[in-house]
Design a protein around this motif. Structure first.
Motif, PDB file in Angstrom:
ATOM      1  N   VAL A 813       0.837  -1.225  -0.019  1.00 44.71           N
ATOM      2  CA  VAL A 813      -0.130   0.058  -0.068  1.00 44.71           C
ATOM      3  C   VAL A 813       0.885   1.288   0.050  1.00 44.71           C
ATOM      4  O   VAL A 813       1.810   1.410   0.874  1.00 44.71           O
ATOM      5  CB  VAL A 813      -0.721   0.131   1.314  1.00 44.71           C
ATOM      6  CG1 VAL A 813      -1.855   1.145   1.037  1.00 44.71           C
ATOM      7  CG2 VAL A 813      -1.677  -1.145   1.236  1.00 44.71           C
ATOM      8  N   ARG A 814       0.667   2.115  -0.844  1.00 48.08           N
ATOM      9  CA  ARG A 814       1.258   3.444  -0.827  1.00 48.08           C
ATOM     10  C   ARG A 814       0.285   4.330  -0.041  1.00 48.08           C
ATOM     11  O   ARG A 814      -0.813   4.680  -0.134  1.00 48.08           O
ATOM     12  CB  ARG A 814       1.518   4.005  -2.216  1.00 48.08           C
ATOM     13  CG  ARG A 814       2.458   5.143  -2.381  1.00 48.08           C
ATOM     14  CD  ARG A 814       2.187   5.589  -4.060  1.00 48.08           C
ATOM     15  NE  ARG A 814       3.380   5.145  -5.011  1.00 48.08           N
ATOM     16  CZ  ARG A 814       3.484   5.322  -5.713  1.00 48.08           C
ATOM     17  NH1 ARG A 814       3.055   6.340  -6.413  1.00 48.08           N
ATOM     18  NH2 ARG A 814       4.297   4.679  -6.862  1.00 48.08           N
ATOM     19  N   THR A 815       0.946   5.088   0.873  1.00 49.17           N
ATOM     20  CA  THR A 815       0.212   6.021   1.694  1.00 49.17           C
ATOM     21  C   THR A 815       0.383   7.299   1.028  1.00 49.17           C
ATOM     22  O   THR A 815       1.460   8.077   0.567  1.00 49.17           O
ATOM     23  CB  THR A 815       0.660   5.982   3.006  1.00 49.17           C
ATOM     24  OG1 THR A 815       0.558   4.825   3.754  1.00 49.17           O
ATOM     25  CG2 THR A 815      -0.179   6.923   3.704  1.00 49.17           C
ATOM     26  N   VAL A 816      -0.903   8.215   0.677  1.00 50.10           N
ATOM     27  CA  VAL A 816      -1.060   9.540   0.298  1.00 50.10           C
ATOM     28  C   VAL A 816      -1.606  10.333   1.403  1.00 50.10           C
ATOM     29  O   VAL A 816      -2.714   9.861   1.880  1.00 50.10           O
ATOM     30  CB  VAL A 816      -1.741   9.481  -0.989  1.00 50.10           C
ATOM     31  CG1 VAL A 816      -1.876  10.993  -1.546  1.00 50.10           C
ATOM     32  CG2 VAL A 816      -1.104   8.533  -2.022  1.00 50.10           C
ATOM     33  N   LEU A 818      -4.099  13.336   3.269  1.00 47.35           N
ATOM     34  CA  LEU A 818      -5.136  14.309   2.722  1.00 47.35           C
ATOM     35  C   LEU A 818      -4.410  15.698   2.719  1.00 47.35           C
ATOM     36  O   LEU A 818      -3.811  15.964   3.632  1.00 47.35           O
ATOM     37  CB  LEU A 818      -6.092  13.841   3.707  1.00 47.35           C
ATOM     38  CG  LEU A 818      -7.125  13.252   3.487  1.00 47.35           C
ATOM     39  CD1 LEU A 818      -8.033  12.990   4.560  1.00 47.35           C
ATOM     40  CD2 LEU A 818      -7.906  13.176   2.133  1.00 47.35           C
TER      41      LEU A 818
ATOM     42  N   MET B   1     -20.224  10.408   7.168  1.00 48.08           N
ATOM     43  CA  MET B   1     -19.648  11.094   5.980  1.00 48.08           C
ATOM     44  C   MET B   1     -19.282  12.492   6.215  1.00 48.08           C
ATOM     45  O   MET B   1     -19.973  13.363   6.748  1.00 48.08           O
ATOM     46  CB  MET B   1     -20.742  10.908   4.847  1.00 48.08           C
ATOM     47  CG  MET B   1     -20.888   9.539   4.205  1.00 48.08           C
ATOM     48  SD  MET B   1     -19.559   9.282   3.110  1.00 48.08           S
ATOM     49  CE  MET B   1     -18.947   7.678   3.880  1.00 48.08           C
ATOM     50  N   ALA B   6     -12.626  16.128  -0.610  1.00 50.60           N
ATOM     51  CA  ALA B   6     -11.123  16.345  -1.100  1.00 50.60           C
ATOM     52  C   ALA B   6     -10.541  15.895  -2.379  1.00 50.60           C
ATOM     53  O   ALA B   6     -11.006  14.565  -2.569  1.00 50.60           O
ATOM     54  CB  ALA B   6     -10.163  16.076   0.141  1.00 50.60           C
ATOM     55  N   ARG B   7     -10.053  16.750  -3.259  1.00 50.60           N
ATOM     56  CA  ARG B   7      -9.484  16.176  -4.478  1.00 50.60           C
ATOM     57  C   ARG B   7      -7.925  15.827  -4.187  1.00 50.60           C
ATOM     58  O   ARG B   7      -7.339  16.678  -3.828  1.00 50.60           O
ATOM     59  CB  ARG B   7      -9.692  17.135  -5.569  1.00 50.60           C
ATOM     60  CG  ARG B   7     -10.770  16.854  -6.389  1.00 50.60           C
ATOM     61  CD  ARG B   7     -10.741  17.973  -7.552  1.00 50.60           C
ATOM     62  NE  ARG B   7     -10.148  17.350  -8.902  1.00 50.60           N
ATOM     63  CZ  ARG B   7      -9.061  17.985  -9.195  1.00 50.60           C
ATOM     64  NH1 ARG B   7      -8.632  19.267  -9.018  1.00 50.60           N
ATOM     65  NH2 ARG B   7      -8.709  17.389 -10.333  1.00 50.60           N
ATOM     66  N   VAL B   8      -7.605  14.488  -4.184  1.00 50.87           N
ATOM     67  CA  VAL B   8      -6.411  14.244  -3.682  1.00 50.87           C
ATOM     68  C   VAL B   8      -5.263  13.615  -5.097  1.00 50.87           C
ATOM     69  O   VAL B   8      -5.898  12.723  -5.609  1.00 50.87           O
ATOM     70  CB  VAL B   8      -6.392  13.204  -2.609  1.00 50.87           C
ATOM     71  CG1 VAL B   8      -4.893  12.961  -2.156  1.00 50.87           C
ATOM     72  CG2 VAL B   8      -7.222  13.569  -1.472  1.00 50.87           C
ATOM     73  N   PRO B   9      -4.149  14.369  -5.030  1.00 49.02           N
ATOM     74  CA  PRO B   9      -3.020  13.944  -6.328  1.00 49.02           C
ATOM     75  C   PRO B   9      -2.624  12.555  -5.548  1.00 49.02           C
ATOM     76  O   PRO B   9      -2.242  12.490  -4.530  1.00 49.02           O
ATOM     77  CB  PRO B   9      -2.137  14.776  -6.412  1.00 49.02           C
ATOM     78  CG  PRO B   9      -2.496  15.833  -5.459  1.00 49.02           C
ATOM     79  CD  PRO B   9      -3.750  15.610  -4.423  1.00 49.02           C
ATOM     80  N   LEU B  10      -2.970  11.603  -6.502  1.00 54.98           N
ATOM     81  CA  LEU B  10      -2.341  10.193  -6.077  1.00 54.98           C
ATOM     82  C   LEU B  10      -1.107   9.543  -6.587  1.00 54.98           C
ATOM     83  O   LEU B  10      -0.226   9.509  -6.122  1.00 54.98           O
ATOM     84  CB  LEU B  10      -3.414   9.206  -6.538  1.00 54.98           C
ATOM     85  CG  LEU B  10      -4.712   8.775  -5.837  1.00 54.98           C
ATOM     86  CD1 LEU B  10      -5.376   7.501  -6.505  1.00 54.98           C
ATOM     87  CD2 LEU B  10      -4.037   8.160  -4.453  1.00 54.98           C
ATOM     88  N   PHE B  24      -3.828   1.943  -2.421  1.00 53.12           N
ATOM     89  CA  PHE B  24      -3.218   3.305  -1.738  1.00 53.12           C
ATOM     90  C   PHE B  24      -4.050   3.547  -0.488  1.00 53.12           C
ATOM     91  O   PHE B  24      -5.087   2.849  -0.281  1.00 53.12           O
ATOM     92  CB  PHE B  24      -3.853   4.534  -2.588  1.00 53.12           C
ATOM     93  CG  PHE B  24      -3.053   4.246  -4.101  1.00 53.12           C
ATOM     94  CD1 PHE B  24      -1.731   5.383  -4.167  1.00 53.12           C
ATOM     95  CD2 PHE B  24      -3.284   3.773  -4.846  1.00 53.12           C
ATOM     96  CE1 PHE B  24      -1.154   5.355  -5.165  1.00 53.12           C
ATOM     97  CE2 PHE B  24      -2.564   3.735  -6.150  1.00 53.12           C
ATOM     98  CZ  PHE B  24      -1.756   4.475  -6.306  1.00 53.12           C
ATOM     99  N   ARG B  25      -3.316   4.289   0.439  1.00 51.45           N
ATOM    100  CA  ARG B  25      -4.144   4.788   1.723  1.00 51.45           C
ATOM    101  C   ARG B  25      -4.180   6.114   1.531  1.00 51.45           C
ATOM    102  O   ARG B  25      -3.119   6.714   1.559  1.00 51.45           O
ATOM    103  CB  ARG B  25      -3.534   3.982   2.943  1.00 51.45           C
ATOM    104  CG  ARG B  25      -4.092   4.737   4.140  1.00 51.45           C
ATOM    105  CD  ARG B  25      -3.132   4.051   5.396  1.00 51.45           C
ATOM    106  NE  ARG B  25      -3.602   2.712   5.585  1.00 51.45           N
ATOM    107  CZ  ARG B  25      -4.653   2.228   6.166  1.00 51.45           C
ATOM    108  NH1 ARG B  25      -5.484   3.189   6.727  1.00 51.45           N
ATOM    109  NH2 ARG B  25      -5.021   1.093   6.641  1.00 51.45           N
ATOM    110  N   VAL B  26      -5.226   6.574   1.356  1.00 50.77           N
ATOM    111  CA  VAL B  26      -5.580   8.265   1.417  1.00 50.77           C
ATOM    112  C   VAL B  26      -5.971   8.607   2.548  1.00 50.77           C
ATOM    113  O   VAL B  26      -7.138   8.321   2.886  1.00 50.77           O
ATOM    114  CB  VAL B  26      -6.527   8.525   0.231  1.00 50.77           C
ATOM    115  CG1 VAL B  26      -6.242   9.990  -0.113  1.00 50.77           C
ATOM    116  CG2 VAL B  26      -5.972   7.911  -1.119  1.00 50.77           C
ATOM    117  N   GLY B  27      -5.257   9.271   3.352  1.00 52.53           N
ATOM    118  CA  GLY B  27      -5.427   9.914   4.752  1.00 52.53           C
ATOM    119  C   GLY B  27      -5.857   8.412   5.423  1.00 52.53           C
ATOM    120  O   GLY B  27      -4.788   7.544   5.566  1.00 52.53           O
ATOM    121  N   LEU B 105     -12.302  12.215  -2.413  1.00 51.50           N
ATOM    122  CA  LEU B 105     -13.040  11.292  -1.465  1.00 51.50           C
ATOM    123  C   LEU B 105     -13.216  12.014  -0.189  1.00 51.50           C
ATOM    124  O   LEU B 105     -12.775  13.332  -0.071  1.00 51.50           O
ATOM    125  CB  LEU B 105     -12.461   9.947  -1.181  1.00 51.50           C
ATOM    126  CG  LEU B 105     -11.204  10.010  -0.375  1.00 51.50           C
ATOM    127  CD1 LEU B 105     -10.761   8.458  -0.347  1.00 51.50           C
ATOM    128  CD2 LEU B 105      -9.959  10.689  -0.838  1.00 51.50           C
TER     129      LEU B 105
END
Ligand SMILES: Cc1cc2nc3c(=O)[nH]c(=O)nc-3n(C[C@H](O)[C@H](O)[C@H](O)COP(=O)(O)OP(=O)(O)OC[C@H]3O[C@@H](n4cnc5c(N)ncnc54)[C@H](O)[C@@H]3O)c2cc1C
Ligand code: HEM
Ligand code: SF4
Ligand code: FES
Lengths: 821, 105
Positions: A813-816, A818, B1, B6-10, B24-27, B105
């Motif tokens: 998993v790549r962590t990004v 917020l 919710m 948020a629009r997040v560049p990945l 991925f883990r976004v936040g 998301l």
């Protein structure tokens, strides 16, 4: 999370509904409530003794006989409960109810309720016969019972089923598929005493005896005898006679689970008493299913339960506050051991004034009987041919006067329209077609209109016809009526589902068109795209094109992408090659050091004579491989897995030839060869066969004279098969060569995922010997050339550690983060 | 919710292998992002609701993700599962602009 119900105006009073029992009745009640009113006012909590979501109990027979996998019979998986905001305490048995405080207690859980529903079902009745606790004695009620019976049945010879009722016969049928000799023991004078009269019972008995099952009626069991190890060995009868039994399945009736209700003071008789509103003696407590007694009747089939839950759901949600349940007239159509059977009312209960109409055709094992009382059909059974069943059932259900010429019950008036379409079109949409799964005509018609035009695909989409199967004819009729025709399922012969061609035609097309990648084949010849087809095509194309194959990684399953076996926590297992199961002190030290360095969770010696490192993270795979410095053991894929060997003549005092040397040579020659299914080899140094070569895909056994006997088509997994002898050869080189020819012939001619134990009998050992040993097709030279080509193309896939084949191949998993708000 | 999206560049488009997915883990949200052979890029929950299978390791069957554990399928657009009664998974809007992939998301 926003807390619920803080906003004024939202419904403030939610009521707590607690259901005890997560079986057919309990789960169906919840479904019915959700369907009746999606905005129902309840917070629903369900207690289920069994640690699963809810499954279709009536399909357990299919699980036992192997026609369905346990996973196929689940109705609602755990996630469904969460999705519908139903709290499920799976694996929690409710142990006490306090009706004053209105609380249900289970191990560590307390649930207050406003409304409580008992749906505790029943349990098998185990008669007080000595020996019921011996190993090998089972009951048949839950998915775990099925698993345990199936696991225990492996390698056993004989089974006895105690009880010749519906369930006992289902159990017997299931056991037959496990290759044991089955005896059904019935205490009464004939089989299925509840549904059949004596003549019917005898007809049924003849039919199932033809299937190879022994039936013993009027037999009273005295005890189950065990061997010295406490495992059951025989059933002993009152007259002292014995029947051998490695397995006993007791199916001697059921007893309602009424204790919990009785203990909290609710009125019970044989089961928990409920009235027409399905209420117990307490206005907040209700009951549905096999645990209740309604108007003196305790039901043991699902059809009445569907009526009960529907009525109770309507009442609880107030969608129909006056809904009542007034009892069910039971007419069942069943398929027992392939024998079609319809039964209604109590046929063995004949009064002197009753008229009994029977028709028998012993040659075809057909037997029809109807009992007419006061001019109406009050009971009946039909066996062997259900032609008139719908007609008789309809007289029974509607209580309309039976035809004056009684034989018209069975044979019609001669003028009646027989056409299936006629009655099918008239059938209302909410008429239940599949009683086992409670599927109505409307649901099936929708599925057909959505393009499901085979009985199989309708079954997949709606579950109709996947129970006892007796409604399949109706489903077929509906398909004809809606769609004009029933499609035969031609896909059986296809190599993969997405390309409508059998293997030889597919190979020919692929060759003429020069299609070298999976996507090209799917684009030019495919009708869709699915993962199984991609895997199958990848394997075939690799065999066909060798080094010219265009290897698209998205056509591979995860195991084949990262060259390791995915585990249930998302980590992987790593098994390096250990040729012939022979290792060295240095290699063992290296493996040990790697296990320490990567904190490997388990180091396991496998059944294939090598060492498994379990619990490796995806990003660690390249490092582990590098540090090991050993090639991949291909333990994760459809390829040559292991070559098991015994020590043979090098050390063993019985050995007549060098089995380890041959095993190592075979593994070095054929490593990396991929096949339609996995392939395991074994080499033993003498006929004592310590490497278990006779249950391998390819086995080799040294003869007393020191020659090699080459064996093929064995298995010792879920399926057990002894190998067939392909040939005898004198030298190690000859053995290696003939095995290579067999492997390539198998690779190029087997269907996708067809193991050698199916392939060899399909082709026939004589035929194979002709092709491989005597060159009857003149292809041996080609096979040899193919062996060389394939061996030359072998590259250890673990070398990709230094050169990943695609982005992220070995990354977790790549962590990004917020972005800041 | 949460109310705000948020629009997040990945990552870049090249970070996504063709016909496959990546986790991925976004936040705090684990997601799986896929790039189909037809060029569509989409994002769904990373974890199968059945028994927790890692969906990013799954294969694609057209526009469906096939869980590597027990082959439940989930649709790229709706998140719906092919098994009756199994809950769907969340989907997240994805944009690809000049080879840069963002998720909302
Ligand atoms: C092998 C088999 C084949 C069958 N075939 C057919 C068929 O072809 N056609 C047909 O119509 N019927 C068939 N039946 C009968 C049918 O399955 C039953 O009538 C039906 O399952 C009864 O539903 P139920 O919910 O009342 O009980 P169950 O399905 O037994 O459910 C009761 C549940 O409650 C749980 N429970 C009990 N006590 C507690 C407690 N204190 N706390 C928490 N949980 C508890 C139990 O563990 C169980 O899971 C078959 C039954 C079997 C076993
Ligand atoms: C396509 C559908 C499914 C497939 C392919 C599948 C496959 C599997 C497999 C391979 C296992 C491991 C079995 C073993 O160790 O022998 C398993 C276990 C399990 N599955 Fe599924 N499954 C499916 C559907 C379901 C559903 C719908 C449920 C509903 C709750 C479910 C519940 C379980 C449970 C509880 C176990 C653990 C069983 C045990 O520990 O004995 N499965 N499944
Ligand atoms: S198979 Fe024969 S040679 Fe091999 S270990 Fe057993 S006894 Fe010894
Ligand atoms: S965990 Fe995804 S299908 Fe089982």
């Amino acid at each position: 999370m926003i807390p619920l119900n803080t906003t004024p105006g939202l419904p403030p009073t939610r009521k707590k509904l607690v259901v005890v029992g997560n079986g057919m009745a309990g789960a169906r009640l919840v479904e019915d409530i959700l369907a009746a009113d999606p905005d129902h006012p309840f917070d629903i909590t369900v207690f289920g003794d069994e640690p699963y979501g809810n499954y279709n109990r009536i399909l357990l027979s299919n699980v036992l006989n192997g026609t369905q996998d346990p996973k196929e019979i689940f109705l609602n998986p755990l996630a469904w409960y969460a999705d519908n905001h139903v709290t499920l305490h799976a694996g929690k048995r409710a142990t006490r109810v306090d009706r004053d405080a209105k609380v249900v207690y289970a191990d560590g859980v307390e649930e207050p309720y406003d409304v409580l529903v008992f749906a505790t079902g029943s349990r098998p009745f185990v008669p007080p016969i000595p020996g019921t606790t011996h190993r090998g004695v089972f009951v048949f009620r839950t998915i775990d019972d099925c698993r345990n019976i199936a696991a225990y049945a492996k390698g056993k010879k004989s089974a006895v089923v105690i009880g010749g009722g519906l369930l006992g016969l289902e159990a017997a049928k299931g056991l037959m598929t496990h290759d044991v000799a089955v005896t059904v023991v019935e205490m009464g004078p004939w089989l299925m005493g509840v549904q059949l009269d004596e003549a019917g019972g005898k007809v049924l008995q003849q039919t199932i005896e033809k299937l190879g099952i022994t039936v013993k009626t009027s037999a009273s069991t005295r005890e189950f005898a065990a061997d010295d190890h406490g495992a059951v060995r025989a059933v002993v009868f009152a007259d002292g006679s014995e029947v051998e039994a490695d397995i006993v399945v007791i199916s001697a009736g059921i007893r309602p689970n009424k204790e919990l209700a009785a203990e909290c003071g609710l009125a019970c008789d044989r089961a928990v008493l409920v009235d027409d509103t399905l209420q117990t003696g307490d206005p907040s407590v209700f009951g549905v299913g096999e645990c209740v007694q309604h108007r003196g009747v305790v039901y043991g089939l699902v059809a009445p339960i569907w009526e009960q839950t529907k009525a109770l759901a309507a009442r609880l949600t107030s969608t129909n506050p006056d809904a009542v349940y007034t009892g069910s007239k039971l007419a069942t159509k069943l398929k027992v051991m392939g024998v079609e059977l319809a039964s209604m009312g109590r046929v063995s209960d004949v009064k002197p004034t009753d008229e009994v109409v029977t028709f028998a055709e012993p040659g075809r094992q057909v037997y029809w009987k109807a009992i007419v009382r006061d001019g109406k059909v009050v009971a009946g059974c039909l066996l062997g041919d259900l032609g008139p069943a719908d007609e008789v059932v309809s007289y029974f259900m509607t209580e309309r006067p039976a035809p004056a010429r009684r034989l018209e019950l069975f044979f019609g008036s001669g003028t009646r329209t027989q056409g299936a379409d006629f009655s099918l079109a008239d059938m209302p949409d909410d008429k239940q077609v599949c009683d086992c799964n409670g599927v109505c005509k409307g649901t099936i018609v929708k599925a057909i209109q959505a393009g499901k035009t085979t009985v199989q695909s309708v079954g997949k989409a709606t579950r109709a016809g996947t129970g006892c199967g007796s409604c399949k004819k109706l489903v077929e009729g509906l398909i004809e009526a809606v769609n004009g025709e029933v499609k035969a399922d031609p896909s059986e012969g296809w190599y993969v589902p997405a390309v409508p061609l059998d293997k030889p035609s597919l190979v020919a097309e692929v060759k003429t068109r020069g299609l070298k990648s999976v996507s090209a084949v799917l684009r030019e010849l495919g009708t869709g795209e699915d993962e199984k087809s991609k895997n199958g095509l990848a394997s075939m194309l690799k065999g066909l094109w060798g080094t010219e194959y265009v290897d698209e990684r998205d056509a591979r399953f995860i195991n084949d992408r990262v060259h390791a076996n995915i585990q249930n926590d998302g980590t992987f297992s790593v098994i390096p090659r250990m040729y012939g199961g022979v290792t060295s002190a240095d290699d063992l030290i290296k493996i040990g050091e790697v296990a320490k360095k990567y904190a490997v969770r388990m180091v396991k010696v496998t059944g294939g004579q090598r060492i498994d490192l379990l619990g490796i993270k995806k990003d660690d795979l390249p490092g582990v491989w590098r540090d090991l410095g050993m090639p991949s053991g291909y333990a994760y894929t459809k390829a040559l897995r292991t070559v098991k060997t015994c020590v043979g003549s090098e050390f063993c005092r019985y050995g007549t030839n060098d089995s380890t040397a041959l095993g190592i040579a075979l593994e070095k020659t054929y490593q990396g060869f991929e096949f339609p299914a996995k392939v395991k080899l074994g080499v033993s140094g003498c006929p004592r066969n310590c490497a278990e070569s006779t249950v391998k895909d390819v086995g080799v056994v040294a003869t007393e004279g020191g020659e090699w006997e080459v064996l093929v088509g064995g298995a010792a997994g879920a399926h057990v098969r002894k190998t067939d002898v392909l040939c005898r050869v004198k030298t190690r080189e000859e053995a290696i060569r003939v095995i290579g020819r067999f492997l390539i012939y198998y690779r190029d001619n087997a269907k996708w995922v067809e193991r050698t134990y199916d392939f060899v009998p399909r082709i026939g050992i004589e035929e194979l010997r002709g092709i491989i040993v005597n060159d009857s097709l003149g292809i041996v030279a080609d096979l040899d050339a193919e062996v060389e080509k394939t061996a030359a193309a072998y590259v250890d896939p673990w070398l990709e550690r230094d050169n990943p084949a695609y982005a992220g191949q070995f990354e977790d998993v790549r962590t990004v983060p917020l972005p800041m708000a | 919710m949460s109310a705000t999206l948020a629009r997040v560049p990945l990552c870049t488009l090249d970070d996504l292998p063709v016909g496959l997915g990546r986790p991925f883990r976004v936040g705090d949200t684990p997601i799986a992002v896929f790039r189909t052979r037809a060029g569509k890029v989409f994002a769904v929950d990373a974890t199968c609701p059945h028994r927790g299978g890692p969906l990013a390791d799954g294969m694609l069957a057209g526009d469906q993700v096939v869980c590597p554990y027990h082959a439940f399928r989930f649709h790229a657009d709706t998140g719906a599962c092919d098994q009756p009664g199994v809950c769907s998974i969340a989907t997240y809007p994805v944009e690809v602009i000049d080879g840069a992939v963002t998720v909302t998301l």
